[in-house]
Design a protein around this motif. Structure first.
Motif, PDB file in Angstrom:
ATOM      1  N   ILE A  23       0.850  -1.193   0.000  1.00 17.68           N
ATOM      2  CA  ILE A  23       0.000   0.000   0.000  1.00 17.68           C
ATOM      3  C   ILE A  23       0.885   1.241   0.000  1.00 17.68           C
ATOM      4  CG2 ILE A  23      -1.631   1.374   1.354  1.00 17.68           C
ATOM      5  CD1 ILE A  23      -2.849  -1.189   2.376  1.00 17.68           C
ATOM      6  N   THR A  24       0.679   2.105  -0.981  1.00 17.81           N
ATOM      7  CA  THR A  24       1.478   3.335  -1.056  1.00 17.81           C
ATOM      8  C   THR A  24       0.684   4.576  -0.667  1.00 17.81           C
ATOM      9  OG1 THR A  24       0.953   3.567  -3.411  1.00 17.81           O
ATOM     10  CG2 THR A  24       3.002   2.409  -2.844  1.00 17.81           C
ATOM     11  N   GLY A  25      -0.625   4.477  -0.679  1.00 19.43           N
ATOM     12  CA  GLY A  25      -1.456   5.605  -0.284  1.00 19.43           C
ATOM     13  C   GLY A  25      -2.850   5.145   0.073  1.00 19.43           C
ATOM     14  N   VAL A  26      -3.502   5.916   0.973  1.00 18.49           N
ATOM     15  CA  VAL A  26      -4.839   5.554   1.427  1.00 18.49           C
ATOM     16  C   VAL A  26      -5.726   6.794   1.410  1.00 18.49           C
ATOM     17  CG1 VAL A  26      -6.226   4.768   3.383  1.00 18.49           C
ATOM     18  CG2 VAL A  26      -4.053   3.651   2.879  1.00 18.49           C
ATOM     19  N   THR A  27      -6.900   6.680   0.786  1.00 17.40           N
ATOM     20  CA  THR A  27      -7.933   7.710   0.854  1.00 17.40           C
ATOM     21  C   THR A  27      -9.127   7.100   1.579  1.00 17.40           C
ATOM     22  OG1 THR A  27      -7.212   8.755  -1.197  1.00 17.40           O
ATOM     23  CG2 THR A  27      -9.442   9.237  -0.453  1.00 17.40           C
ATOM     24  N   VAL A  49      -1.826   9.589   3.495  1.00 14.70           N
ATOM     25  CA  VAL A  49      -3.166   9.186   3.906  1.00 14.70           C
ATOM     26  C   VAL A  49      -4.052  10.422   3.854  1.00 14.70           C
ATOM     27  CG1 VAL A  49      -2.610   9.494   6.368  1.00 14.70           C
ATOM     28  CG2 VAL A  49      -4.580   8.099   5.699  1.00 14.70           C
ATOM     29  N   ASP A  50      -5.244  10.262   3.295  1.00 17.97           N
ATOM     30  CA  ASP A  50      -6.221  11.343   3.164  1.00 17.97           C
ATOM     31  C   ASP A  50      -7.341  11.065   4.163  1.00 17.97           C
ATOM     32  OD1 ASP A  50      -8.093  13.238   2.369  1.00 17.97           O
ATOM     33  OD2 ASP A  50      -7.606  13.028   0.248  1.00 17.97           O
ATOM     34  N   VAL A  51      -7.467  11.974   5.164  1.00 15.11           N
ATOM     35  CA  VAL A  51      -8.381  11.741   6.282  1.00 15.11           C
ATOM     36  C   VAL A  51      -9.582  12.678   6.162  1.00 15.11           C
ATOM     37  CG1 VAL A  51      -8.625  11.706   8.788  1.00 15.11           C
ATOM     38  CG2 VAL A  51      -6.438  11.066   7.745  1.00 15.11           C
ATOM     39  N   PHE A  63      -1.432   3.744  13.016  1.00 17.02           N
ATOM     40  CA  PHE A  63      -0.473   4.113  11.968  1.00 17.02           C
ATOM     41  C   PHE A  63       0.971   3.941  12.445  1.00 17.02           C
ATOM     42  CE2 PHE A  63      -4.340   6.217  10.619  1.00 17.02           C
ATOM     43  CZ  PHE A  63      -4.339   6.031   9.246  1.00 17.02           C
ATOM     44  N   ASN A  64       1.166   3.099  13.415  1.00 13.10           N
ATOM     45  CA  ASN A  64       2.521   2.879  13.910  1.00 13.10           C
ATOM     46  C   ASN A  64       3.342   2.077  12.883  1.00 13.10           C
ATOM     47  OD1 ASN A  64       4.610   3.099  15.703  1.00 13.10           O
ATOM     48  ND2 ASN A  64       3.887   1.488  17.075  1.00 13.10           N
ATOM     49  N   VAL A  65       4.629   2.342  12.846  1.00  7.78           N
ATOM     50  CA  VAL A  65       5.583   1.676  11.958  1.00  7.78           C
ATOM     51  C   VAL A  65       5.195   1.869  10.485  1.00  7.78           C
ATOM     52  CG1 VAL A  65       7.067  -0.356  11.706  1.00  7.78           C
ATOM     53  CG2 VAL A  65       5.744  -0.089  13.787  1.00  7.78           C
ATOM     54  N   CYS A  66       4.685   3.051  10.167  1.00 11.98           N
ATOM     55  CA  CYS A  66       4.472   3.433   8.761  1.00 11.98           C
ATOM     56  C   CYS A  66       5.661   4.316   8.382  1.00 11.98           C
ATOM     57  CB  CYS A  66       3.150   4.164   8.597  1.00 11.98           C
ATOM     58  SG  CYS A  66       1.709   3.123   8.900  1.00 11.98           S
ATOM     59  N   SER A  67       6.779   3.687   8.152  1.00  8.43           N
ATOM     60  CA  SER A  67       8.065   4.387   8.088  1.00  8.43           C
ATOM     61  C   SER A  67       8.239   5.262   6.847  1.00  8.43           C
ATOM     62  CB  SER A  67       9.206   3.364   8.161  1.00  8.43           C
ATOM     63  OG  SER A  67       9.051   2.361   7.175  1.00  8.43           O
ATOM     64  N   SER A  68       7.431   5.059   5.818  1.00  2.65           N
ATOM     65  CA  SER A  68       7.539   5.883   4.601  1.00  2.65           C
ATOM     66  C   SER A  68       6.513   7.005   4.548  1.00  2.65           C
ATOM     67  CB  SER A  68       7.378   5.001   3.356  1.00  2.65           C
ATOM     68  OG  SER A  68       8.392   4.028   3.279  1.00  2.65           O
ATOM     69  N   LEU A  69       5.657   7.090   5.549  1.00  6.98           N
ATOM     70  CA  LEU A  69       4.565   8.063   5.533  1.00  6.98           C
ATOM     71  C   LEU A  69       5.111   9.487   5.588  1.00  6.98           C
ATOM     72  CD1 LEU A  69       1.481   8.313   5.513  1.00  6.98           C
ATOM     73  CD2 LEU A  69       1.525   8.219   8.011  1.00  6.98           C
ATOM     74  N   GLU A  70       4.715  10.308   4.628  1.00  7.53           N
ATOM     75  CA  GLU A  70       5.215  11.675   4.529  1.00  7.53           C
ATOM     76  C   GLU A  70       4.121  12.729   4.659  1.00  7.53           C
ATOM     77  OE1 GLU A  70       7.300  12.155   0.882  1.00  7.53           O
ATOM     78  OE2 GLU A  70       8.910  10.767   1.404  1.00  7.53           O
ATOM     79  N   ILE A  71       2.925  12.448   4.131  1.00  4.53           N
ATOM     80  CA  ILE A  71       1.905  13.480   3.997  1.00  4.53           C
ATOM     81  C   ILE A  71       0.582  13.013   4.594  1.00  4.53           C
ATOM     82  CG2 ILE A  71       0.579  14.906   2.382  1.00  4.53           C
ATOM     83  CD1 ILE A  71       2.873  14.541   0.371  1.00  4.53           C
ATOM     84  N   LEU A  93       0.262  11.622  11.980  1.00  4.06           N
ATOM     85  CA  LEU A  93       1.239  12.709  12.054  1.00  4.06           C
ATOM     86  C   LEU A  93       2.481  12.315  12.849  1.00  4.06           C
ATOM     87  CD1 LEU A  93      -0.900  15.943  12.598  1.00  4.06           C
ATOM     88  CD2 LEU A  93       0.316  15.228  10.533  1.00  4.06           C
ATOM     89  N   SER A  94       2.370  11.290  13.663  1.00  4.26           N
ATOM     90  CA  SER A  94       3.541  10.855  14.431  1.00  4.26           C
ATOM     91  C   SER A  94       4.604  10.240  13.530  1.00  4.26           C
ATOM     92  CB  SER A  94       3.132   9.849  15.515  1.00  4.26           C
ATOM     93  OG  SER A  94       2.641   8.654  14.945  1.00  4.26           O
ATOM     94  N   SER A  95       4.207   9.877  12.318  1.00  4.91           N
ATOM     95  CA  SER A  95       5.162   9.361  11.329  1.00  4.91           C
ATOM     96  C   SER A  95       5.363  10.331  10.178  1.00  4.91           C
ATOM     97  CB  SER A  95       4.670   8.013  10.770  1.00  4.91           C
ATOM     98  OG  SER A  95       4.602   7.029  11.773  1.00  4.91           O
ATOM     99  N   ALA A  96       4.293  11.015   9.780  1.00  4.87           N
ATOM    100  CA  ALA A  96       4.356  11.904   8.614  1.00  4.87           C
ATOM    101  C   ALA A  96       5.026  13.223   8.958  1.00  4.87           C
ATOM    102  CB  ALA A  96       2.956  12.162   8.076  1.00  4.87           C
ATOM    103  N   GLU A  97       5.518  13.900   7.928  1.00  2.00           N
ATOM    104  CA  GLU A  97       6.178  15.188   8.133  1.00  2.00           C
ATOM    105  C   GLU A  97       5.288  16.353   7.761  1.00  2.00           C
ATOM    106  OE1 GLU A  97      10.398  17.425   7.088  1.00  2.00           O
ATOM    107  OE2 GLU A  97      10.013  15.374   6.416  1.00  2.00           O
TER     108      GLU A  97
END
Length: 268
Positions: A23-27, A49-51, A63-71, A93-97
Motif C-alpha cells: 500500500i502506497t497511499g490511502v484515501t 493518507v487522506d483523512v 499508523f505505527n511503523v508506517c516508516s515511509s509516511l510523509e503526507i 502525524l507521528s510518522s508523517a512530516e
C-alpha cells in the motif's frame, strides 16, 4: 469504498490492513468514523493518507511503523482537533512530516475559531509545524497535543484558554519564548518539559501554580517576565523546575504597567 455489499462503510476494523507492505497511499471515504487498532500498522510503503472530516477516533497503533509516511491530507482542521487518538502511534502525524489542507502545505498552523478543545496527541511529532496560533474559542489544550514538534518556534495563545495539559509542548526543542495568558491559573506537570531552546517565559499573577517537571530540561530558560506585585504568589513545585526558580525574574507591578517605571523593589 463508501459501501461494501450494499452497506455503508463506517469503520476500518482492527488490523484490517496490518503489514500490507504494498500500500502506497490511502484515501479514507467520508462515511468512515472510526479507524481501529493496528488498522494500518506496519504499512511500510505508505506515503500518504487522506483523512476525511467524518473521523472521530483512531485506535491504538493505527499508523505505527508506517516508516515511509510523509503526507497527511486533512479535509477539515477543526474536525481533526476533535479526533480521539489512542496515544501518539494512532496518529499518522507521528510518522508523517507534512500537513496539506486545501492543496496548501501547512507550516503556520492557525486553529479555527470553531474549536474549543484540542484533543490529546492531535499534532504530536508533526515535523513541519513552525508556528501555532490558538484563538480565544479554545479553552483546553489536552495532554501531548503539540508534543515533540521539533520545528515549532512560536505559540500564540489567546485569552480564554484555561487549561494547558500535561506534556502539551514537551520536547518542542525550537520553541524560544512562551507567553501564558491571564486566563490560565496553572501550568501542569511536564507541560514544557524538554523545550531546550526556551529562554523567555511571560506569566502573570493570575498564575497560581507551576507543576512538577513543567520546565524540566529547559536549560536555556534564564528570564521570567512576571506581571504582578509579588512573584511569591506563584507556587512552584521544586521538582524539575530549577530553571524557573533560578532564572532572573523581571517583575512589573500593575501600577507601573503603562509607564514601564518599576524600581528595584519590583524587580526582586
Amino acid at each position: 469504498p463508501n459501501t461494501l455489499g450494499g452497506y455503508s462503510v463506517t469503520k476500518i476494523g482492527d488490523e484490517a490492513f496490518q503489514s500490507c507492505r504494498k500500500i502506497t497511499g490511502v484515501t479514507i471515504p467520508n462515511t468512515v468514523t472510526t479507524i481501529g487498532e493496528y488498522a494500518f500498522y506496519n504499512c511500510t510503503a505508505m506515503i500518504y493518507v487522506d483523512v476525511p472530516d467524518s473521523i472521530t477516533s483512531m485506535g491504538s497503533n493505527a499508523f505505527n511503523v508506517c516508516s515511509s509516511l510523509e503526507i497527511v491530507y486533512m479535509q477539515d482542521l477543526a474536525a481533526w482537533c476533535n479526533i480521539d487518538f489512542s496515544g501518539y502511534p494512532s496518529n499518522p502525524l507521528s510518522s508523517a512530516e507534512y500537513i496539506i489542507i486545501d492543496n496548501t502545505l501547512i507550516f503556520d498552523l492557525e486553529i479555527p475559531n470553531t474549536v474549543t478543545t484540542i484533543k490529546t496527541c492531535a499534532f504530536i511529532k508533526c515535523a513541519a509545524i513552525e508556528s501555532v496560533t490558538i484563538p480565544s474559542s479554545v479553552t483546553t489544550i489536552e495532554s501531548s497535543a503539540f508534543a515533540k514538534c521539533p520545528e515549532l518556534r512560536s505559540v500564540k495563545f489567546s485569552e480564554g484558554i484555561t487549561s494547558i495539559g500535561t506534556y502539551a509542548f514537551e520536547d518542542c526543542t525550537s520553541l524560544t519564548s512562551v507567553t501564558i495568558p491571564e486566563s490560565v491559573n496553572a501550568i501542569e506537570s511536564s507541560t514544557f518539559r524538554g523545550c531546550t531552546s526556551l529562554s523567555k517565559l511571560h506569566i502573570t499573577d493570575r498564575l497560581t501554580s507551576i507543576g512538577w517537571y513543567a520546565f524540566n530540561n529547559c536549560n536555556s530558560l534564564n528570564s521570567v517576565y512576571f506581571l504582578g506585585d509579588d512573584k511569591t504568589s506563584v507556587s512552584i513545585n521544586s521538582a524539575g523546575n530549577e530553571s524557573v526558580i533560578n532564572a532572573t525574574w523581571y517583575c512589573t507591578c500593575r501600577n507601573h504597567l503603562y509607564d514601564n517605571d518599576c524600581d528595584t523593589i519590583c524587580n526582586r
